[in-house]
Design a protein around this motif. Structure first.
Motif, mmCIF file in Angstrom:
data_model
loop_
_atom_site.group_PDB
_atom_site.id
_atom_site.type_symbol
_atom_site.label_atom_id
_atom_site.label_comp_id
_atom_site.label_asym_id
_atom_site.label_seq_id
_atom_site.Cartn_x
_atom_site.Cartn_y
_atom_site.Cartn_z
ATOM 1 N N TYR A 1 37.390 40.642 47.016
ATOM 2 C CA TYR A 1 38.541 41.486 46.710
ATOM 3 C C TYR A 1 39.468 40.874 45.658
ATOM 4 O O TYR A 1 40.212 41.601 44.996
ATOM 5 C CB TYR A 1 39.362 41.771 47.974
ATOM 6 C CG TYR A 1 38.645 42.635 48.977
ATOM 7 C CD1 TYR A 1 38.643 44.024 48.862
ATOM 8 C CD2 TYR A 1 37.971 42.072 50.049
ATOM 9 C CE1 TYR A 1 37.997 44.822 49.776
ATOM 10 C CE2 TYR A 1 37.308 42.861 50.974
ATOM 11 C CZ TYR A 1 37.315 44.239 50.837
ATOM 12 O OH TYR A 1 36.661 45.023 51.744
ATOM 13 N N SER B 1 30.647 42.331 45.006
ATOM 14 C CA SER B 1 30.987 43.190 46.136
ATOM 15 C C SER B 1 29.750 43.824 46.724
ATOM 16 O O SER B 1 28.846 44.244 46.019
ATOM 17 C CB SER B 1 31.977 44.267 45.681
ATOM 18 O OG SER B 1 32.290 45.119 46.747
ATOM 19 N N GLN C 1 41.055 41.254 40.204
ATOM 20 C CA GLN C 1 40.640 42.094 41.321
ATOM 21 C C GLN C 1 39.996 43.373 40.808
ATOM 22 O O GLN C 1 40.281 43.815 39.698
ATOM 23 C CB GLN C 1 41.839 42.435 42.211
ATOM 24 C CG GLN C 1 42.869 43.339 41.529
ATOM 25 C CD GLN C 1 43.888 43.875 42.520
ATOM 26 O OE1 GLN C 1 44.903 43.234 42.778
ATOM 27 N NE2 GLN C 1 43.619 45.058 43.060
#
Length: 220
Positions: free
Chosen positions: A66, A202, A98
């Motif tokens: 994140y 991610s 981010q």
């Protein structure tokens, strides 16, 4: 032949999905925030009663899917000019990287000054356009109440400290200097697109490309 054709179409679809996810993973942003005090003669009675502070769940120093730490860069000159001015005092200047997630998935980033006077969070998220939701308290007259025996059911002490509260939601665009105005506590924000950090891949990336233009909205 039909089986081979179906397999080929399936393989192409999987390859396109992997390429799409790879592209999404690149859509990260360098975020830089300066929070500073403005010396003014505003009376303490004008400030709201201080309640519970909304703190972020991640911090600029963390390294995960994140958020990743980053060196201050684009606002270094702005911060230095504020420091050199007699009517301003910089309390917080940090940068991080981010991805831009949906409002439901976005996490608040903790904002805490070294002198413990500024505390709160900023949350960046997308709803058609990118938004910045900043919620900071300037604890010049004391911190929030922790003694529930002297507090209301909501945790706010009756007759407790009144402090400047910077709470605004702004619609923003890339590379633009965003100024959060307040008589006592103000902030300047800038975000710029960067490649996704190699350390942050991610598992379920979301993607959002910032528009070239956007209007600014403010909400207290």
């Amino acid at each position: 032949m039909k089986t081979d054709s179906r397999f080929a179409r399936f393989a192409v679809a999987v390859a396109m999905m992997m390429l799409s996810c790879s592209a999404y993973a690149q859509q990260w942003y360098h975020v830089e925030l300066v929070v500073f005090e403005r010396f003014s003669g505003a009376n303490t009675e004008h400030w709201p009663m201080m309640g519970q502070i909304r703190n972020g769940t991640v911090s600029p120093q963390m390294a995960n899917n994140y958020i990743q730490p980053a060196a201050v860069d684009s606002l270094a000159g702005v911060a230095q000019r504020l420091k050199n001015a007699s009517n301003y005092r910089v309390h917080f200047h940090k940068a991080w990287q981010q991805p831009m997630l949906s409002k439901a998935s976005a996490k608040g980033v903790q904002v805490s000054s070294a002198n413990n006077l500024v505390e709160g969070q900023i949350k960046l998220y997308r709803v058609n356009y990118l938004h910045a939701d900043i919620d900071l308290w300037f604890k010049e007259n004391g911190a929030e109440v922790s003694n529930w025996s002297t507090a209301s059911p909501d945790g706010v002490e009756l007759g407790g400290p009144r402090n400047p509260h910077l709470a605004q939601i702004r619609r923003i665009k890339k590379n633009e200097l965003i100024y959060f105005d307040h008589p006592r506590l103000a902030a300047i924000l800038q975000i710029s697109p960067v490649a996704a950090p190699a350390a942050a891949v991610s598992k379920s990336p979301e993607s959002y490309s910032l528009p070239d233009t956007a209007n600014s909205d403010a909400a207290q």
